[in-house]
Design a protein around this motif. Structure first.
Motif, short mmCIF file in Angstrom:
data_model
loop_
_atom_site.label_atom_id
_atom_site.label_comp_id
_atom_site.label_asym_id
_atom_site.label_seq_id
_atom_site.Cartn_x
_atom_site.Cartn_y
_atom_site.Cartn_z
N VAL A 1 0.84 -1.19 0.00
CA VAL A 1 0.00 0.00 0.00
C VAL A 1 0.87 1.24 0.00
N ILE A 2 0.26 2.37 -0.35
CA ILE A 2 0.92 3.67 -0.31
C ILE A 2 0.25 4.51 0.77
N TRP A 3 1.04 4.96 1.75
CA TRP A 3 0.50 5.74 2.85
C TRP A 3 0.61 7.23 2.55
N SER A 4 -0.35 8.00 2.99
CA SER A 4 -0.31 9.45 2.82
C SER A 4 -1.03 10.12 3.98
N ILE A 5 -0.71 11.41 4.19
CA ILE A 5 -1.37 12.20 5.23
C ILE A 5 -2.33 13.16 4.54
N GLU A 6 -3.54 13.21 5.00
CA GLU A 6 -4.54 14.11 4.43
C GLU A 6 -4.49 15.46 5.15
N GLY A 7 -4.59 16.55 4.39
CA GLY A 7 -4.60 17.88 4.97
C GLY A 7 -3.21 18.48 5.09
N GLU A 8 -3.16 19.72 5.62
CA GLU A 8 -1.90 20.44 5.75
C GLU A 8 -1.23 20.14 7.09
N VAL A 9 0.07 19.84 7.00
CA VAL A 9 0.87 19.59 8.20
C VAL A 9 2.20 20.30 8.06
N SER A 10 2.96 20.37 9.14
CA SER A 10 4.29 20.98 9.09
C SER A 10 5.19 20.21 8.13
N GLU A 11 6.19 20.92 7.62
CA GLU A 11 7.07 20.33 6.62
C GLU A 11 7.77 19.07 7.12
N GLY A 12 8.10 19.05 8.42
CA GLY A 12 8.83 17.91 8.97
C GLY A 12 7.96 16.72 9.33
N THR A 13 6.63 16.90 9.30
CA THR A 13 5.73 15.78 9.60
C THR A 13 5.56 14.94 8.34
N THR A 14 5.83 13.65 8.46
CA THR A 14 5.77 12.78 7.29
C THR A 14 5.35 11.37 7.70
N ILE A 15 5.00 10.57 6.71
CA ILE A 15 4.66 9.17 6.98
C ILE A 15 5.49 8.30 6.06
N PHE A 16 6.05 7.24 6.59
CA PHE A 16 6.95 6.38 5.84
C PHE A 16 6.18 5.24 5.17
N SER A 17 6.90 4.50 4.35
CA SER A 17 6.26 3.46 3.54
C SER A 17 5.65 2.35 4.37
N ASP A 18 6.11 2.21 5.62
CA ASP A 18 5.54 1.16 6.49
C ASP A 18 4.42 1.69 7.37
N GLY A 19 3.99 2.95 7.14
CA GLY A 19 2.91 3.53 7.93
C GLY A 19 3.37 4.22 9.19
N PHE A 20 4.69 4.33 9.41
CA PHE A 20 5.20 4.99 10.61
C PHE A 20 5.03 6.50 10.45
#
Length: 212
Positions: A1-20
């Motif tokens: 699967v491909i994980w993504s964050i919906e909406g606006e977040v700070s530049e340093g906030t991210t989600i990795f390929s394993d959902g972390f």
């Protein structure tokens, strides 16, 4: 699967390929919509809302997992003042977060041999610059029965008696690991990293100068 964050977040906030989900320290949002899509057809596999509460893990308490952070010269002087006040910090963990210059700190003269450091200090690859000139035997650390790792020391230590770039004396049980110094060390009984060693020094280097 491909994980993504919906909406606006700070530049340093991210989600990795394993959902972390990694949340930036400056993030203001406390709720995050996380979506997983199929790599094959782009279909939504699942959506999750993650709400973040107070981050108690960020509060240092002197344990191995949450060491006290040494971030400024004032922090380091406070540690020294504690040792002068007979606190040996036994079992307490510290971690340095940046290079620190103690050479111009008012009232800083190092710590003498009547004190002991029994804690755990991780320099994390950073340096401490000192300019200690004493009529006794003050050094960055006093008698050391604890552990000091990953620390570099620059500058100078000039004493009338014993002198070492990092500590006055490494006592039984004390350890210096992965430390280095290019400091100038002067005294009646000068050493490189320590004036005397009854503990363990491993993977350490001294390429400064010492003068009798």
């Amino acid at each position: 699967v491909i994980w993504s964050i919906e909406g606006e977040v700070s530049e340093g906030t991210t989600i990795f390929s394993d959902g972390f989900l990694l949340i930036d320290k400056n993030e203001t949002a406390t709720s995050f919509g996380v979506m997983a899509k199929s790599k094959q057809d782009g279909g939504v596999a699942t959506t999750i809302t993650i709400t973040v509460g107070e981050n108690t893990l960020s509060e240092p308490d002197g344990t191995r997992a949450r060491p006290y952070l040494i971030e400024t010269a004032d922090d380091l002087k406070a540690l020294s003042d504690g040792m002068i006040a007979e606190n040996d910090y036994s079992g307490v963990y510290f971690r340095q977060t940046k290079n620190i210059d103690l050479s111009g700190v008012a009232g800083y003269t190092g710590v003498g041999s009547s004190q002991t450091f029994a804690g755990f200090y991780d320099g994390a690859g950073h340096t401490i610059n000192v300019n200690i000139e004493s009529g006794a035997d003050e050094c960055l650390f006093p008698y050391t029965t604890g552990t000091i790792i990953n620390l570099g020391v620059t500058g100078s230590v000039k004493n009338v008696s014993a002198a070492g770039a990092i500590c006055r004396s490494l006592r039984p049980g004390g350890k210096l690991v992965n430390c280095w110094s290019n400091a100038y060390v002067e005294g009646e009984n000068p050493g490189s990293l320590a004036s005397s060693n009854y503990g363990i020094i491993a993977s350490c280097f001294f390429f400064g100068t010492f003068m009798f």
